[in-house]
Design a protein around this motif. Structure first.
Motif, mmCIF file in Angstrom:
data_model
loop_
_atom_site.group_PDB
_atom_site.id
_atom_site.type_symbol
_atom_site.label_atom_id
_atom_site.label_comp_id
_atom_site.label_asym_id
_atom_site.label_seq_id
_atom_site.Cartn_x
_atom_site.Cartn_y
_atom_site.Cartn_z
ATOM 1 N N ALA A 75 -41.560 5.041 44.241
ATOM 2 C CA ALA A 75 -41.709 4.657 45.653
ATOM 3 C C ALA A 75 -43.102 4.107 45.917
ATOM 4 O O ALA A 75 -43.263 3.090 46.616
ATOM 5 C CB ALA A 75 -41.423 5.864 46.549
ATOM 6 N N ASP A 76 -44.136 4.774 45.374
ATOM 7 C CA ASP A 76 -45.491 4.259 45.566
ATOM 8 C C ASP A 76 -45.656 2.887 44.928
ATOM 9 O O ASP A 76 -46.332 2.001 45.481
ATOM 10 C CB ASP A 76 -46.500 5.253 44.946
ATOM 11 N N GLU A 85 -41.172 9.612 43.208
ATOM 12 C CA GLU A 85 -42.361 9.403 44.037
ATOM 13 C C GLU A 85 -43.230 8.283 43.473
ATOM 14 O O GLU A 85 -43.746 7.438 44.210
ATOM 15 C CB GLU A 85 -43.153 10.709 44.126
ATOM 16 N N GLN A 86 -43.423 8.299 42.167
ATOM 17 C CA GLN A 86 -44.218 7.235 41.563
ATOM 18 C C GLN A 86 -43.558 5.864 41.755
ATOM 19 O O GLN A 86 -44.223 4.865 42.022
ATOM 20 C CB GLN A 86 -44.410 7.520 40.065
ATOM 21 N N CYS A 122 -30.721 11.998 41.147
ATOM 22 C CA CYS A 122 -31.091 13.105 42.032
ATOM 23 C C CYS A 122 -29.834 13.875 42.405
ATOM 24 O O CYS A 122 -28.761 13.287 42.576
ATOM 25 C CB CYS A 122 -31.783 12.589 43.286
ATOM 26 N N THR A 130 -33.154 9.237 48.734
ATOM 27 C CA THR A 130 -34.445 9.882 48.439
ATOM 28 C C THR A 130 -35.552 8.837 48.285
ATOM 29 O O THR A 130 -36.663 8.982 48.822
ATOM 30 C CB THR A 130 -34.330 10.706 47.152
ATOM 31 N N LEU A 164 -38.956 8.364 50.737
ATOM 32 C CA LEU A 164 -40.331 8.352 50.234
ATOM 33 C C LEU A 164 -41.046 7.051 50.583
ATOM 34 O O LEU A 164 -42.240 7.060 50.912
ATOM 35 C CB LEU A 164 -40.319 8.565 48.715
ATOM 36 N N ASP A 219 -38.308 14.415 40.466
ATOM 37 C CA ASP A 219 -38.831 13.975 41.755
ATOM 38 C C ASP A 219 -40.155 13.265 41.610
ATOM 39 O O ASP A 219 -40.478 12.360 42.360
ATOM 40 C CB ASP A 219 -38.948 15.171 42.699
ATOM 41 N N SER A 220 -40.964 13.670 40.663
ATOM 42 C CA SER A 220 -42.255 12.987 40.470
ATOM 43 C C SER A 220 -42.027 11.539 40.039
ATOM 44 O O SER A 220 -42.776 10.643 40.423
ATOM 45 C CB SER A 220 -43.088 13.732 39.420
#
Length: 761
Positions: free
Chosen positions: A570-571, A567-568, A746, A599, A603, A563-564
Motif C-alpha cells: 500500500a505504501d 502494508e508495504q 488475507c 484490506t 491501507l 499484513d506487513s
C-alpha cells in the motif's frame, strides 16, 4: 479476450445474508418527481380548476372575430391566365433560322415576363382604360379622409394621402389589389385582381392580359421599324464602299499584268505548272532508259541469259531464239547416236555459238539505243529546267504585286458580303414592319369571369385562428405558472440533498462525478432497497441521501500473517503515484481475493482518496463492509436505472468508497458493456486510486482490467513458485504494466454484518 485462472480446491463458505425488497416512499400529491419529470395529472387538474380563465377569453375572442369579419367590406377576386409559348411564325424568321428549332423559354424568361406584366407603363394604361382614378376605392381622397387617419398621419404611424400625387395614390391601390405570378414547372402566368365590384375585378384582369399582349406586339413592331431605318442608311454607305473596292481591284490587276487564267490562277502560275509537269515526265523517261541500259549491260558482262523485255520484244532476237531452240533440239537428237568428236556434232555446236553471238550483239544494240534515249531525255530535262527557272524569276518579281491584289480582292469581297447580309435583313425588317398584327410571345388561355364569392376576408379561417390562438395562449399561461410553482420547491430540495452529501463523500467529489460520464437513465426515480433486516424501519420513512460514519461496533476484518506485506505494498502504490488503477485478481477463492482488495484499499485510504470496485459479486465481504449493502451497482448504472452518485457508498471502517457490481440477481452481461470502461475512466479522474476486484477474471473484458493498470495477484498458498512466475509472465504479456505476486491471501476472522442503508446522491 478473457483472462482465466485455475484454482485448486473449493470456495470457502460465504456469509449468508437476507435481502429485503426496497420500500418506495409515497410521493406528495401535486409535486414534481425527484428526477425532474412533470406530473401531467397534476397539470391537468390545475387547468380544470382554472377553466373559467380559459373559456371566457376564448368565447370573447370568438365573438369579436365574428363581428370584425362581418364589418370588413368584402373584396372579389378574378383570375386570368396567359401561356408564354413564343408564337412567332416560321415564315417571319430570318432565312438562316427557318430550319432551326428554337429552344423553349426557361424559368428566368417566364419570370421576366411576369415583371413585364407588373410594369408601371402597363399599369397606367389599365388605369386610364378602366377609369380607376375616378373611383373612391382606388383614390381615398375622393370620399374624404377620416380624422382618425389624419391624426395617425400626424403622429407618424400612418401615411398622409395628401402627401402623394393622385397618380401615386391610384397606383398604390392598384398594386395592393393586383397579383401576378408564374405557375411552378410551367410557362403559365396567373393574373389576379381584387375589387369591391366583382365585375370591375374581372374587367381589369382581362384588360391586363390583353394589354400585356398588345405591349409585346407594339414592342416587336417598334423594334422592326428601328432596325429597318438603321439598315437603310448602312446599305447606301456600303454600296459606295463596295463599288470603290472593286474598281481598285481591276485597276491594280491591269497595271500589274496579273491576268487570270483557268481555275482562277494567273497566267505565270499556270505556265509554271505546265512546265513543271513536263519536267517531271522527262526526268522519269531519262531515269527509265538509264536503268534498262544498265541492266542489259550487266547481263552481257556477266554472261547471263538476256531476259530484258526490250531485248525479248525485238523481232530479230525472237527469230534467233527460235533457231537456237531448233539447233539445240537437233544437237540433242544427234548426240544420242554420235559422239562429241563427230563432224555433225561440231557443226551443230558451231551454229549454236554463232546464234549466241548474234543474240548478244542484238542485246548490245538495244542497250546502246536505250542509252541514246536517256541522253535525249536528259537534254529535254535541262531545257525544261532552264525554262522553269526563268518563269520562277519572273514570278518572284510579281509576288509582291500578287499579294497586294489578293488583299484588295479580300476587302472587296468582305464589303460585298456585308452588303448582301444587310440587304437580306432590311427586306425582313421591312416585311415585319408592314405586318399590322405581329404575333406576341403569349396567348390568353383563360379569361377572368365574375366571381360571387368574396376572396377577402376569409371568415372561417380568421375566426378559427383567433379562437384557437386565444385558447392556446390562456392554457399556456396557466400551465407555465403551474410549472413554475411545481419546480421552485423541488430545486430547493435538491440543493439540500447535495449539501448533505458533500460532507460525506467530499466536496471535491460530488460535483465532479456527474460531468465525467453521461449514461442513459430512465425518467422514473430509482429508489434504493430498504435497509437490511434487523434494523427498525418506520412506515413511509424516506432516508436522506447521506453517508454515515464508520460503525465502531462493527467487527473488524483481521489480516493474515502477511499484513506487513500488504502494508508495504500500500505504501509503495501510494508513494509511486503512477499506479492509479490497480487490478486485484488471482487463483485464490473469491472471498480471499475480495478481502485482500478491501484490506489494500483501507491501507491506501489512509494517505489518498481510494475507491474499490467490485466486479465479481461472488463474495459478500464487499457488500457487508458497505454502509448501504443494498445500494445499486454498475449493472444498474449500465441499464440506466441508477445515477452515478447512487452507486457510490462508503466503507464502515475507513475512508474507502465502494462500488458494487450490482444487486443480487443482476445480469453479468452488463459488465461487458463498452460504457463500463468510460465509468472506470470517470472514477480515475475523481479518485487518486481505483482498485478493481476482478476475482478469477473469467468473464471480464481484458481491456477493462489491463488498460493502464497494475496487477496484484492473490495466489493460493499451495501454488508452486514456477506456476507463480509463469502467471506473472502471462499477465505482463496480456497488457499489465506491472505485476506483483503476493505470498498469500488475507483471511477474515468472522462475518461482517450489514450496516444502515445510505445512498450517495
Amino acid at each position: 479476450m478473457r483472462l482465466a485462472f485455475w484454482r485448486a480446491g473449493k470456495d470457502k463458505p460465504v456469509v449468508q445474508r437476507a435481502m429485503a425488497r426496497p420500500v418506495a416512499s409515497a410521493p406528495k400529491p401535486g409535486a414534481a418527481s425527484d428526477s425532474g419529470d412533470l406530473d401531467l395529472h397534476v397539470l391537468g387538474q390545475a387547468l380544470m380548476r382554472r377553466r373559467s380563465w380559459i373559456i371566457v377569453p376564448t368565447v370573447l375572442a370568438l365573438v369579436l372575430s365574428l363581428a370584425a369579419v362581418n364589418m370588413i367590406t368584402p373584396r372579389y377576386k378574378s383570375e386570368a391566365r396567359i401561356l408564354v409559348d413564343g408564337r412567332e411564325s416560321v415564315f417571319l424568321r430570318p432565312n438562316g433560322e427557318r430550319n432551326e428549332e428554337r429552344s423553349a423559354l426557361d424559368a428566368e424568361a417566364v419570370t421576366s415576363q411576369v415583371q413585364l406584366v407588373q410594369s408601371r407603363d402597363l399599369a397606367r394604361e389599365i388605369i386610364k382604360k378602366n377609369k380607376l382614378a375616378e373611383r373612391p376605392e382606388f383614390d381615398p381622397v375622393l370620399q374624404g379622409v377620416s380624422p382618425l387617419k389624419s391624426l395617425l398621419a400626424m403622429v407618424g404611424i400612418g401615411r398622409d394621402p395628401f402627401s402623394l400625387t393622385p397618380e401615386e395614390r391610384v397606383l398604390e391601390a392598384y398594386y395592393e389589389r393586383f397579383t401576378a405570378y408564374a405557375v411552378d414547372k410551367s410557362r403559365v402566368i396567373v393574373i389576379e385582381f381584387q375589387s369591391r365590384d366583382p365585375e370591375l375585378a374581372a374587367r381589369v384582369a382581362n384588360s391586363i392580359a390583353e394589354g400585356y399582349l398588345v405591349l409585346q406586339q407594339d414592342a416587336r413592331q417598334q423594334q422592326a421599324k428601328s432596325a429597318s431605318q438603321w439598315l437603310s442608311g448602312e446599305i447606301e454607305h456600303l454600296r459606295k464602299r463596295v463599288a470603290e473596292a472593286e474598281s481598285r481591284v481591276e485597276d491594280f490587276r491591269s497595271k500589274s499584268s496579273l491576268f487570270i487564267g483557268t481555275n482562277n490562277t494567273t497566267l505565270s502560275n499556270q505556265q509554271m505548272g505546265e512546265i513543271n509537269t513536263q519536267l517531271n515526265n522527262a526526268r522519269a523517261l531519262k531515269s527509265d532508259a538509264e536503268s534498262k541500259a544498265r541492266l542489259i549491260k550487266e547481263m552481257l558482262q556477266s554472261g547471263k541469259p538476256i531476259e530484258a523485255s526490250e531485248v525479248l520484244n525485238s523481232e530479230l532476237v525472237r527469230r534467233l531464239s527460235e533457231q537456237r531452240v531448233t539447233l539445240r533440239a537437233q544437237l540433242a537428237e544427234q548426240s544420242s547416236t554420235l559422239l562429241g568428236g563427230h563432224p555433225r556434232i561440231k557443226e551443230l555446236k558451231a551454229q549454236l555459238a554463232d546464234l549466241d553471238r548474234q543474240l548478244r550483239e542484238e542485246a548490245g544494240k538495244v542497250s546502246r539505243s536505250l542509252e541514246n534515249d536517256a541522253r535525249i531525255a536528259g537534254g529535254r530535262v535541262e531545257g525544261l529546267t532552264a525554262s522553269l527557272d526563268q518563269l520562277k524569276k519572273q514570278a518572284s518579281s510579281t509576288n509582291g504585286q500578287d499579294v497586294q491584289l489578293r488583299a484588295l480582292e479580300r476587302e472587296a469581297k468582305a464589303q460585298r458580303d456585308l452588303l448582301e447580309s444587310y440587304l437580306a435583313k432590311y427586306r425582313e425588317a421591312n416585311t415585319r414592319e408592314s405586318i399590322e398584327a405581329a404575333p406576341a410571345d403569349g396567348r390568353i388561355i383563360s379569361r377572368a369571369s365574375v366571381s360571387n364569392t368574396p376572396a377577402y376576408p376569409k371568415k372561417l379561417p380568421i375566426v378559427l385562428i383567433a379562437t384557437l390562438a386565444t385558447l392556446l395562449l390562456t392554457s399556456g399561461a396557466i400551465a407555465t405558472g403551474e410549472l413554475l410553482r411545481m419546480t421552485a420547491p423541488r430545486a430547493a430540495g435538491t440543493a439540500g440533498v447535495m449539501r448533505e452529501v458533500e460532507p460525506e463523500i467530499g466536496p471535491e467529489i460530488a460535483p465532479e462525478i456527474a460531468p465525467e460520464i453521461v449514461l442513459a437513465s430512465r425518467s422514473e426515480p430509482v429508489l434504493a432497497p430498504a435497509i437490511a433486516p434487523g434494523l427498525p424501519v418506520e412506515a413511509h420513512r424516506t432516508f436522506e441521501p447521506a453517508l454515515s460514519e464508520p460503525d465502531a461496533d462493527a467487527p473488524p476484518v483481521n489480516i493474515a500473517a502477511g499484513d506487513s506485506e500488504i502494508e508495504q505494498l500500500a505504501d509503495a502504490l501510494v508513494g509511486a503515484g503512477a499506479a492509479r488503477k490497480v487490478t486485484v485478481l488471482g487463483t485464490a477463492s473469491s472471498e480471499s481475493i475480495t478481502l485482500t482488495a478491501l484490506t489494500l484499499a483501507r491501507l491506501m485510504a489512509l494517505q489518498a482518496k481510494v475507491v474499490a470496485v467490485d466486479l465479481v459479486a461472488s463474495s459478500p465481504a464487499m457488500t457487508a463492509a458497505s454502509v448501504d449493502p443494498v445500494a445499486p451497482g454498475l449493472a444498474e448504472l449500465m441499464q440506466g436505472e441508477a445515477s452515478f452518485a447512487q452507486i457510490i457508498t462508503k466503507d464502515r471502517l475507513s475512508r474507502v468508497h465502494l462500488v458494487s457490481a450490482g444487486r443480487p440477481g443482476f445480469d453479468r452481461a452488463q459488465l461487458q458493456s463498452p460504457r463500463l470502461t468510460l465509468a472506470i475512466d470517470a472514477l480515475l479522474r475523481v479518485y487518486d486510486h481505483v482498485l478493481l476486484d476482478a476475482g478469477s477474471a473469467s468473464d471480464l473484458p481484458a481491456e477493462l482490467l489491463t488498460s493502464q493498470a497494475r496487477a496484484i495477484v492473490v495466489p493460493e498458498a499451495s501454488m508452486a513458485q514456477d506456476a507463480r512466475a509463469l502467471m506473472c509472465d502471462q499477465l505482463k504479456a496480456v497488457g499489465f504494466s506491472e505485476v506483483t505476486m503476493l505470498s498469500g491471501p488475507c483471511e477474515s476472522s468472522d462475518t461482517v454484518e450489514a450496516g444502515p442503508r445510505v445512498v450517495a446522491a
